[in-house]
Design a protein around this motif. Structure first.
Motif, PDB file in Angstrom:
ATOM      1  N   LEU A 327      -6.091  -4.294   3.181  1.00 26.68           N
ATOM      2  CA  LEU A 327      -6.008  -5.334   0.977  1.00 26.68           C
ATOM      3  C   LEU A 327      -7.054  -6.815   2.288  1.00 26.68           C
ATOM      4  O   LEU A 327      -8.394  -6.853   0.502  1.00 26.68           O
ATOM      5  CB  LEU A 327      -4.496  -6.129   1.703  1.00 26.68           C
ATOM      6  CG  LEU A 327      -5.362  -7.252  -0.168  1.00 26.68           C
ATOM      7  CD1 LEU A 327      -4.844  -5.778  -1.278  1.00 26.68           C
ATOM      8  CD2 LEU A 327      -3.652  -7.322  -0.321  1.00 26.68           C
ATOM      9  N   PHE A 328      -7.277  -7.223   3.063  1.00 29.24           N
ATOM     10  CA  PHE A 328      -8.189  -8.178   3.396  1.00 29.24           C
ATOM     11  C   PHE A 328      -9.612  -8.183   3.779  1.00 29.24           C
ATOM     12  O   PHE A 328     -10.358  -8.146   3.299  1.00 29.24           O
ATOM     13  CB  PHE A 328      -7.775  -8.979   5.045  1.00 29.24           C
ATOM     14  CG  PHE A 328      -8.793 -10.671   4.567  1.00 29.24           C
ATOM     15  CD1 PHE A 328      -7.874 -11.037   4.281  1.00 29.24           C
ATOM     16  CD2 PHE A 328      -9.932 -10.867   5.537  1.00 29.24           C
ATOM     17  CE1 PHE A 328      -8.556 -12.892   4.021  1.00 29.24           C
ATOM     18  CE2 PHE A 328     -10.093 -11.492   5.347  1.00 29.24           C
ATOM     19  CZ  PHE A 328      -9.621 -12.861   4.968  1.00 29.24           C
ATOM     20  N   GLY A 329      -9.846  -7.069   4.308  1.00 29.22           N
ATOM     21  CA  GLY A 329     -11.368  -6.377   4.429  1.00 29.22           C
ATOM     22  C   GLY A 329     -11.767  -5.329   3.010  1.00 29.22           C
ATOM     23  O   GLY A 329     -12.755  -5.371   2.465  1.00 29.22           O
ATOM     24  N   GLY A 330     -10.602  -4.803   2.019  1.00 28.66           N
ATOM     25  CA  GLY A 330     -10.658  -4.332   0.790  1.00 28.66           C
ATOM     26  C   GLY A 330     -11.625  -5.376  -0.234  1.00 28.66           C
ATOM     27  O   GLY A 330     -12.896  -5.314  -0.941  1.00 28.66           O
ATOM     28  N   PHE A 331     -11.045  -6.552   0.033  1.00 25.24           N
ATOM     29  CA  PHE A 331     -11.614  -7.936  -1.140  1.00 25.24           C
ATOM     30  C   PHE A 331     -12.432  -8.459  -0.377  1.00 25.24           C
ATOM     31  O   PHE A 331     -13.418  -8.436  -0.592  1.00 25.24           O
ATOM     32  CB  PHE A 331     -10.399  -9.281  -1.175  1.00 25.24           C
ATOM     33  CG  PHE A 331      -9.520  -9.301  -1.944  1.00 25.24           C
ATOM     34  CD1 PHE A 331      -9.825  -9.114  -3.779  1.00 25.24           C
ATOM     35  CD2 PHE A 331      -7.916  -8.921  -1.677  1.00 25.24           C
ATOM     36  CE1 PHE A 331      -8.754  -9.377  -4.249  1.00 25.24           C
ATOM     37  CE2 PHE A 331      -6.917  -8.559  -2.393  1.00 25.24           C
ATOM     38  CZ  PHE A 331      -7.542  -8.694  -3.821  1.00 25.24           C
ATOM     39  N   LEU A 332     -12.591  -8.259   1.211  1.00 24.67           N
ATOM     40  CA  LEU A 332     -14.374  -9.001   1.348  1.00 24.67           C
ATOM     41  C   LEU A 332     -15.850  -7.791   0.696  1.00 24.67           C
ATOM     42  O   LEU A 332     -16.185  -8.046   1.304  1.00 24.67           O
ATOM     43  CB  LEU A 332     -14.288  -9.107   3.569  1.00 24.67           C
ATOM     44  CG  LEU A 332     -12.699  -9.995   3.361  1.00 24.67           C
ATOM     45  CD1 LEU A 332     -13.040 -10.337   4.823  1.00 24.67           C
ATOM     46  CD2 LEU A 332     -13.722 -11.479   3.202  1.00 24.67           C
ATOM     47  N   PRO A 463      -2.882  -0.061   0.475  1.00 26.70           N
ATOM     48  CA  PRO A 463      -3.684  -1.549   0.487  1.00 26.70           C
ATOM     49  C   PRO A 463      -5.219  -1.486  -0.401  1.00 26.70           C
ATOM     50  O   PRO A 463      -5.704  -2.669  -0.802  1.00 26.70           O
ATOM     51  CB  PRO A 463      -3.251  -2.264   2.571  1.00 26.70           C
ATOM     52  CG  PRO A 463      -2.194  -1.083   2.341  1.00 26.70           C
ATOM     53  CD  PRO A 463      -1.627   0.237   1.824  1.00 26.70           C
ATOM     54  N   LEU A 464      -5.484  -0.096   0.137  1.00 25.11           N
ATOM     55  CA  LEU A 464      -7.234   0.081   0.275  1.00 25.11           C
ATOM     56  C   LEU A 464      -7.094  -0.068  -1.534  1.00 25.11           C
ATOM     57  O   LEU A 464      -7.586  -0.223  -2.390  1.00 25.11           O
ATOM     58  CB  LEU A 464      -7.835   1.321   0.467  1.00 25.11           C
ATOM     59  CG  LEU A 464      -8.343   0.242   2.338  1.00 25.11           C
ATOM     60  CD1 LEU A 464      -9.373   0.929   3.404  1.00 25.11           C
ATOM     61  CD2 LEU A 464      -9.703  -1.070   2.152  1.00 25.11           C
ATOM     62  N   ALA A 465      -6.252   0.701  -1.688  1.00 27.56           N
ATOM     63  CA  ALA A 465      -6.145   1.015  -3.034  1.00 27.56           C
ATOM     64  C   ALA A 465      -5.787   0.077  -4.190  1.00 27.56           C
ATOM     65  O   ALA A 465      -6.513  -0.089  -5.260  1.00 27.56           O
ATOM     66  CB  ALA A 465      -4.801   2.160  -3.391  1.00 27.56           C
ATOM     67  N   PHE A 466      -5.222  -0.695  -3.353  1.00 24.95           N
ATOM     68  CA  PHE A 466      -4.388  -1.996  -3.920  1.00 24.95           C
ATOM     69  C   PHE A 466      -5.759  -3.214  -4.288  1.00 24.95           C
ATOM     70  O   PHE A 466      -5.663  -3.592  -5.516  1.00 24.95           O
ATOM     71  CB  PHE A 466      -2.990  -2.495  -3.760  1.00 24.95           C
ATOM     72  CG  PHE A 466      -2.844  -3.726  -4.911  1.00 24.95           C
ATOM     73  CD1 PHE A 466      -2.147  -3.177  -5.918  1.00 24.95           C
ATOM     74  CD2 PHE A 466      -1.981  -5.011  -3.852  1.00 24.95           C
ATOM     75  CE1 PHE A 466      -1.329  -4.068  -6.216  1.00 24.95           C
ATOM     76  CE2 PHE A 466      -1.383  -5.943  -4.511  1.00 24.95           C
ATOM     77  CZ  PHE A 466      -1.200  -5.506  -5.596  1.00 24.95           C
ATOM     78  N   ALA A 467      -6.789  -3.030  -3.429  1.00 27.44           N
ATOM     79  CA  ALA A 467      -7.417  -4.056  -3.268  1.00 27.44           C
ATOM     80  C   ALA A 467      -8.592  -3.750  -4.269  1.00 27.44           C
ATOM     81  O   ALA A 467      -8.707  -4.662  -5.142  1.00 27.44           O
ATOM     82  CB  ALA A 467      -8.579  -3.759  -2.367  1.00 27.44           C
ATOM     83  N   GLY A 468      -8.754  -2.133  -4.374  1.00 28.00           N
ATOM     84  CA  GLY A 468     -10.290  -1.673  -5.165  1.00 28.00           C
ATOM     85  C   GLY A 468      -8.952  -1.897  -6.947  1.00 28.00           C
ATOM     86  O   GLY A 468     -10.136  -2.478  -7.891  1.00 28.00           O
TER      87      GLY A 468
END
Length: 588
Positions: A327-332, A463-468
């Motif tokens: 999730l952190f990586g997605g936001f960054l 987590p990546l989908a949620f970040a997107g």
């Protein structure tokens, strides 16, 4: 006194560069970017009662000349009375001292009232003050402050030495005023009003044909029509005007509507004053960079904390790391790509940007990025392309993350390290209904837990989908046409400052309605956008050249995406009050 707060603080900062000035005023700001070119906003004055009285007196004089004579005689009598008090100042102070503490306090109050009355009389009859009020400019403010310093020095010279301490303090005050006056004289040599009569001959049939001119600040507004493209006219006209004025100038080409009549205008201002205004508003300072770093650290913390709210019960630290890192990586990734695209586009147009300030949020982790323009925008294309580069790249990166996670897991509700989104996350936040539509609700209308949810835990999501998904919603929030948000800048480029201001007010009111109806996100973002990022963006130097149909098409597409992702739907996101418990405090 009228502009003391403007110039006094300004004189504390000096520039070592001889090309600009030996002493650059730091707090004087010309009313360059007011909404109406013909009605510049007045500068803040300490004595507003003086302004009201002087304007009222002028109206009375126009209406009744006889009464103006009576008012003038009354003012002369008041001046005589005030001067009589000045002459007997020593006797008054002696009698106050003999009368004890009570008499001294009463005498101090009388002395203060006397000085205020004398000050009002002086400002009413001061020609420099009238000039300043009629056309606020740096040159007028400097002359006004020089007169104020001279008068204060004379008052200090007349005061007797009551005791050594008072004499020492008066001497320090005189030295400070003398230095201030010297800096004002140096600044006056740099900030000179342009001679509009000399500049008229610079305009012609081959550049900009001017038919009328009026004073604006230390420059002027030339009304006429453009004869060639702005990119051809500006360098030629700037060179001719600079040679005639003896100083560098900055030009704006704009359109002004008045009574359904559109007029083209060329606004001319001394370049030194424009550089000064940009200098005193820039955020590329040590404090600015320190604030940017502090906000970035805070935002990373809110992302980490927000991630922990979606862990399943009994999760270990390893589970937390395996959930938070994606999730952190997605936001960054979203923030990094949009930042690079923004700065590359700004560099293409030669626009300087301030440090980027992240907006932390304990609900979504981050609410976007904000920065200011620290140089002039060359045209409306730059005003449009820079915010579009940020928002379009953020949309694309967010979509790529969400689709990649969907392909890798086979659904948005898969993944080995899935986060569990509780239904309370969507309560009070209809703006997040888009996320709930994609991942699915927790239960149906009867309260039955749906197959895509885990009873007692929540709806799983990669987590990546949620970040997107959150990135898409946050980008849409920044696309709202309010003030100096990215959407507000795009609206100003497409429709002009007047229409953009109406859209800003209307959108703020809609967010206010959403807040009253119970949306926490509407309340928080409405307050931030209205009061922190409110107001219009600085005008582009070329607001005459049209943008073209392709940019209007881009604006339409972005507006549709913004509305589709923020438009509330019946996904169980409504609540009767925004005072309810946040999602991370309640159970399912």
């Amino acid at each position: 006194m009228a502009s003391a707060s403007l110039v006094t603080s300004l004189l504390c900062s000096s520039s070592a560069s001889t090309s600009r000035s030996a002493a650059v005023p730091r707090a004087i700001r010309i009313p360059l970017f007011s909404k109406n070119l013909y009605k510049p906003s007045l500068w803040p004055l300490r004595s507003s009662s003086v302004v009201r009285r002087s304007l009222q007196q002028e109206q009375e004089e126009r209406a009744d000349p006889a009464s103006s004579v009576a008012v003038a005689s009354g003012e002369q009598q008041q001046e005589a009375t005030a001067s009589h008090h000045v002459g007997g100042e020593d006797d008054a102070k002696a009698s106050h001292h003999a009368g004890g503490e009570g008499g001294q306090e009463e005498g101090d109050g009388e002395e203060k009232r006397r000085k205020e009355q004398q000050q009002e009389v002086d400002w009413k009859s001061d020609e420099e003050f009238k000039k300043f009020m009629g056309n606020p400019s740096i040159e007028a403010a400097i002359k006004l402050e020089k007169k104020r310093a001279d008068r204060k020095l004379r008052e200090l010279d007349r005061e007797p030495d009551a005791n050594p301490v008072a004499g020492l303090l008066r001497g320090l005050a005189k030295d400070q005023l003398a230095r201030e006056k010297q800096r004002l004289e140096l600044a006056e040599q740099t900030f000179k009003a342009l001679d509009l009569n000399k500049l008229k001959s610079c305009f012609g049939y081959d550049t900009f044909f001017a038919v009328d001119v009026r004073r604006f600040g230390d420059g002027g507004i030339f009304i006429g029509n453009l004869r060639k493209p702005v990119e051809e006219v500006r360098p030629k006209l700037e060179k001719k005007i600079a040679e005639a004025a003896g100083t560098e100038v900055t030009l704006w080409f704009m359109e002004e509507k008045n009574d359904d009549i559109t007029k083209q205008v060329c606004m001319v201002q001394p370049k030194a004053e424009i550089d000064l205004q940009l200098e005193i508003t820039k955020l590329s300072t040590p404090w600015g960079y320190l604030s940017a770093v502090a906000l970035a650290v805070t935002t990373f913390g809110t992302i980490a904390i927000m991630s922990g709210f979606f862990l399943k019960p009994g999760a270990t630290f390893d589970d937390y790391v395996s959930n938070v890192l994606p999730l952190f990586g997605g936001f960054l990734s979203i923030l990094g790509v949009s930042e690079i695209a923004t700065r590359l586009t700004a560099a293409k147009y030669g626009v300087k940007l301030s440090p980027s300030f992240l907006v932390p949020s304990n609900w979504t982790g981050c609410l976007g990025v904000m920065n200011n323009y620290e140089s002039l925008l060359p045209n409306k294309k730059a005003l449009f392309d820079i915010p579009v580069a940020r928002t379009a790249s953020a949309y694309i990166t967010s979509l790529v993350l969400a689709v990649s996670a969907f392909i890798a897991d086979g659904s948005f509700n898969g993944g080995e390290n899935a986060l569990f989104v509780r239904p309370e996350f969507f309560y009070n936040n209809p703006l997040l209904s888009f996320v709930q539509v994609v991942i699915g609700p927790y239960a149906d209308e009867l309260g039955n837990v749906l197959p895509n949810a885990v009873e007692g835990v929540g709806v799983p999501v990669d987590p990546l989908a949620f970040a997107g998904l959150l990135g898409i919603v946050v980008t849409s929030l920044n696309l709202l046409p309010i003030g100096r948000l990215e959407g507000g800048r795009i609206a100003q480029a497409l429709f002009g400052r007047g229409t953009a201001a109406l859209l800003s007010v209307g959108t703020s009111l809609l967010l206010g309605v959403g807040a009253i109806c119970g949306s926490v996100l509407c309340l928080a973002w409405g307050l931030f956008a209205t009061f922190i990022r409110g107001g219009e963006e600085i005008p582009a130097q070329d607001e005459i050249t049209p943008l073209g149909s392709d940019r209007y098409a881009w604006g339409f597409v972005l507006a549709v995406v913004c509305l589709l992702t923020l438009f509330p739907n019946g996904g169980g996101t409504y609540s009767s009050s925004f005072l309810g418990e946040p999602f991370f405090r309640g159970g399912i």
